[in-house]
Design a protein around this motif. Structure first.
Motif, PDB file in Angstrom:
ATOM      1  N   GLY A   1       2.113  -4.378  -8.201  1.00  0.00           N
ATOM      2  CA  GLY A   1       2.201  -2.566  -8.693  1.00  0.00           C
ATOM      3  C   GLY A   1       2.504  -1.607  -6.687  1.00  0.00           C
ATOM      4  N   CYS A   2       2.499  -1.033  -7.441  1.00  0.00           N
ATOM      5  CA  CYS A   2       2.590  -0.550  -5.705  1.00  0.00           C
ATOM      6  C   CYS A   2       2.398   1.403  -6.330  1.00  0.00           C
ATOM      7  N   PRO A   3       1.479   2.069  -6.974  1.00  0.00           N
ATOM      8  CA  PRO A   3       0.147   1.054  -6.802  1.00  0.00           C
ATOM      9  C   PRO A   3       0.214   0.602  -8.048  1.00  0.00           C
TER      10      PRO A   3
ATOM     11  N   GLY B   1      -5.145  -2.760  -0.653  1.00  0.00           N
ATOM     12  CA  GLY B   1      -4.965  -2.338   1.037  1.00  0.00           C
ATOM     13  C   GLY B   1      -3.714  -2.544   1.723  1.00  0.00           C
ATOM     14  N   GLN B   2      -3.403  -1.521   2.451  1.00  0.00           N
ATOM     15  CA  GLN B   2      -1.818  -2.039   3.585  1.00  0.00           C
ATOM     16  C   GLN B   2      -2.658  -2.838   4.793  1.00  0.00           C
TER      17      GLN B   2
ATOM     18  N   ARG C   1      -1.135  -6.490   4.514  1.00  0.00           N
ATOM     19  CA  ARG C   1      -0.305  -6.820   3.908  1.00  0.00           C
ATOM     20  C   ARG C   1       0.103  -8.346   4.883  1.00  0.00           C
TER      21      ARG C   1
ATOM     22  N   ARG D   1       1.026   7.516   2.895  1.00  0.00           N
ATOM     23  CA  ARG D   1       0.587   6.208   3.306  1.00  0.00           C
ATOM     24  C   ARG D   1      -0.053   5.785   4.638  1.00  0.00           C
TER      25      ARG D   1
ATOM     26  N   GLY E   1      -2.248  -4.964  -5.626  1.00  0.00           N
ATOM     27  CA  GLY E   1      -1.225  -4.366  -5.235  1.00  0.00           C
ATOM     28  C   GLY E   1      -1.134  -5.178  -5.063  1.00  0.00           C
ATOM     29  N   ASN E   2       0.625  -4.727  -4.611  1.00  0.00           N
ATOM     30  CA  ASN E   2       2.037  -5.194  -3.543  1.00  0.00           C
ATOM     31  C   ASN E   2       1.247  -5.674  -2.409  1.00  0.00           C
ATOM     32  N   CYS E   3       0.799  -4.419  -2.070  1.00  0.00           N
ATOM     33  CA  CYS E   3       0.406  -4.842  -0.099  1.00  0.00           C
ATOM     34  C   CYS E   3      -0.759  -6.390   0.055  1.00  0.00           C
TER      35      CYS E   3
ATOM     36  N   CYS F   1      -3.935   3.314  -0.460  1.00  0.00           N
ATOM     37  CA  CYS F   1      -3.388   4.678  -0.430  1.00  0.00           C
ATOM     38  C   CYS F   1      -4.646   5.591  -1.431  1.00  0.00           C
TER      39      CYS F   1
ATOM     40  N   CYS G   1      -3.889   4.105  -5.528  1.00  0.00           N
ATOM     41  CA  CYS G   1      -3.831   2.691  -5.472  1.00  0.00           C
ATOM     42  C   CYS G   1      -5.501   2.345  -5.739  1.00  0.00           C
TER      43      CYS G   1
END
Ligand code: SF4
Length: 362
Positions: free
Chosen positions: A345-347, A320-321, A324, A166, A333-335, A290, A293
């Motif tokens: 979801g992650c991913p 993407g991260q 966040r 990650r 995605g959770n980010c 990631c 993802c």
């Protein structure tokens, strides 16, 4: 060594054995050395789908090693974030090989790690790697939706913990991949070009190339992979960065191509994939996503494109991260959990993304 060995148009196991018998890579090596074989089992999908290394190639390597007196062999791998390596070992046929030849399968997701530093960048690497005397990298010659291709250099990403995978994305992928290769020496590369997916790392669109390429220089092997997949080496940033770090060399006038079944062949006869223009990718705003993802989103978008739904999508999808904690409109995605509309979801899974976008556009 400025030479690539290429076998074509026979069964994978036969080509692997013929290549190894021709190269004889472990000549004069102590028979007790610890050998690690690193395939690409990015996800639990059979090799016929174009995402994972054909088990027959790894079987060929094992047969060759055993016949030559090397018994201390293990297969090492860690699938991408969100997938189980153990499931991949089973689905991809590696459990059967393990039982047949009594070779352990090491899931590196459960491994400890050692942190190394290269040019001021700290990189965590699975401990098992440092218990090997000889590393055989068995990547695919395959497309990748973020880095364009993946082959020998990027396959080493399966030797680092998930948390580090990650983090590689937050560092822009290319530089950490080059640095990782400066830290881990691969002794031999046997690259699977049987039926790889030339566009996406998770497979699903296999393209018959029916060849295996062997060499000792991962940069050289990746230059070959780039050419076959329709790119120049400089199109893939990490190849140039790895060369600059002394990991290997580009193909040049002195590079020797040894076609083990057909001596009159040359590189100009190699197939070259024409890459599709994926216009729907412009609807994605990716920042440090990631691989799993981003790849799931791209796969979903390809299907949505075929269904005519991407034309109805008015907003960009963020992933993407780097998102966040940020607010926005549409995310996957959770980010992107602070976004007005986002899919958890992650991913997140491909089918869930398709459902989410379809409902949004409905
Ligand atoms: S939600 Fe974020 S951390 Fe999870 S896989 Fe996607 S990009 Fe990576």
């Amino acid at each position: 060594m400025n030479r690539l060995y290429i076998a074509k148009n026979k069964e994978p196991l036969q080509m692997t054995l013929d290549l190894l018998n021709r190269i004889n890579p472990l000549k004069d090596r102590d028979k007790d050395i610890k050998i690690g074989i690193k395939p690409n089992l990015v996800c639990a999908s059979p090799a016929s789908e174009g995402a994972t290394t054909h088990p027959e190639i790894v079987e060929g390597i094992i047969i060759y090693l055993l016949e030559n007196g090397f018994k201390n062999i293990k297969v090492v791998e860690s699938s991408w974030v969100g997938d189980s390596t153990k499931r991949a070992f089973k689905v991809c046929g590696y459990e059967d090989i393990s039982k047949k030849y009594n070779i352990p399968l090491i899931d590196l997701k459960g491994d400890d790690f050692i942190t190394k530093s290269y040019k001021g960048v700290e990189i965590s690497i699975c401990k098992t790697v440092y218990d090997l005397d000889y590393l055989i990298n068995v990547p695919l010659i395959k497309g990748h939706c973020q880095t364009k291709i993946t082959c020998a250099l990027k396959n080493l990403k399966g030797l680092i913990p998930d948390k580090e995978k990650r983090r590689f994305h937050t560092l822009g992928l290319h530089k950490p991949i080059a640095y990782l290769n400066a830290l881990i020496k691969q002794d031999l590369i046997i690259a699977d070009g049987i039926c790889p997916d030339p566009y996406f790392e998770e497979g699903g669109r296999p393209h018959r190339l029916n060849r295996i390429v062997a060499g000792f220089d991962p940069v050289l092997v990746d230059c070959y992979a780039a050419k076959v997949l329709g790119y120049k080496p400089d199109d893939i940033k990490y190849i140039g960065l790895a060369r600059d770090e002394g990991v290997g060399n580009y193909i040049n006038d002195d590079t020797e191509f040894v076609y083990i079944y057909d001596e009159v062949h040359d590189m100009s006869d190699e197939p070259q994939i024409v890459q599709k223009d994926k216009k729907y990718l412009r609807l994605i705003d990716e920042a440090d996503a990631c691989s799993a993802c981003y790849s799931n989103l791209v796969s979903a978008m390809e299907k949505l494109n075929e269904m005519g739904i991407t034309d109805k999508l008015a907003d960009q999808i963020c992933i993407g991260q780097a998102y966040r904690g940020y607010k926005g409109f549409l995310g996957v995605g959770n980010c992107t959990s602070y976004f007005e509309k986002y899919l958890p979801g992650c991913p997140p899974k491909v089918d869930d993304i398709i459902k989410f976008i379809t409902e949004l556009c409905g």
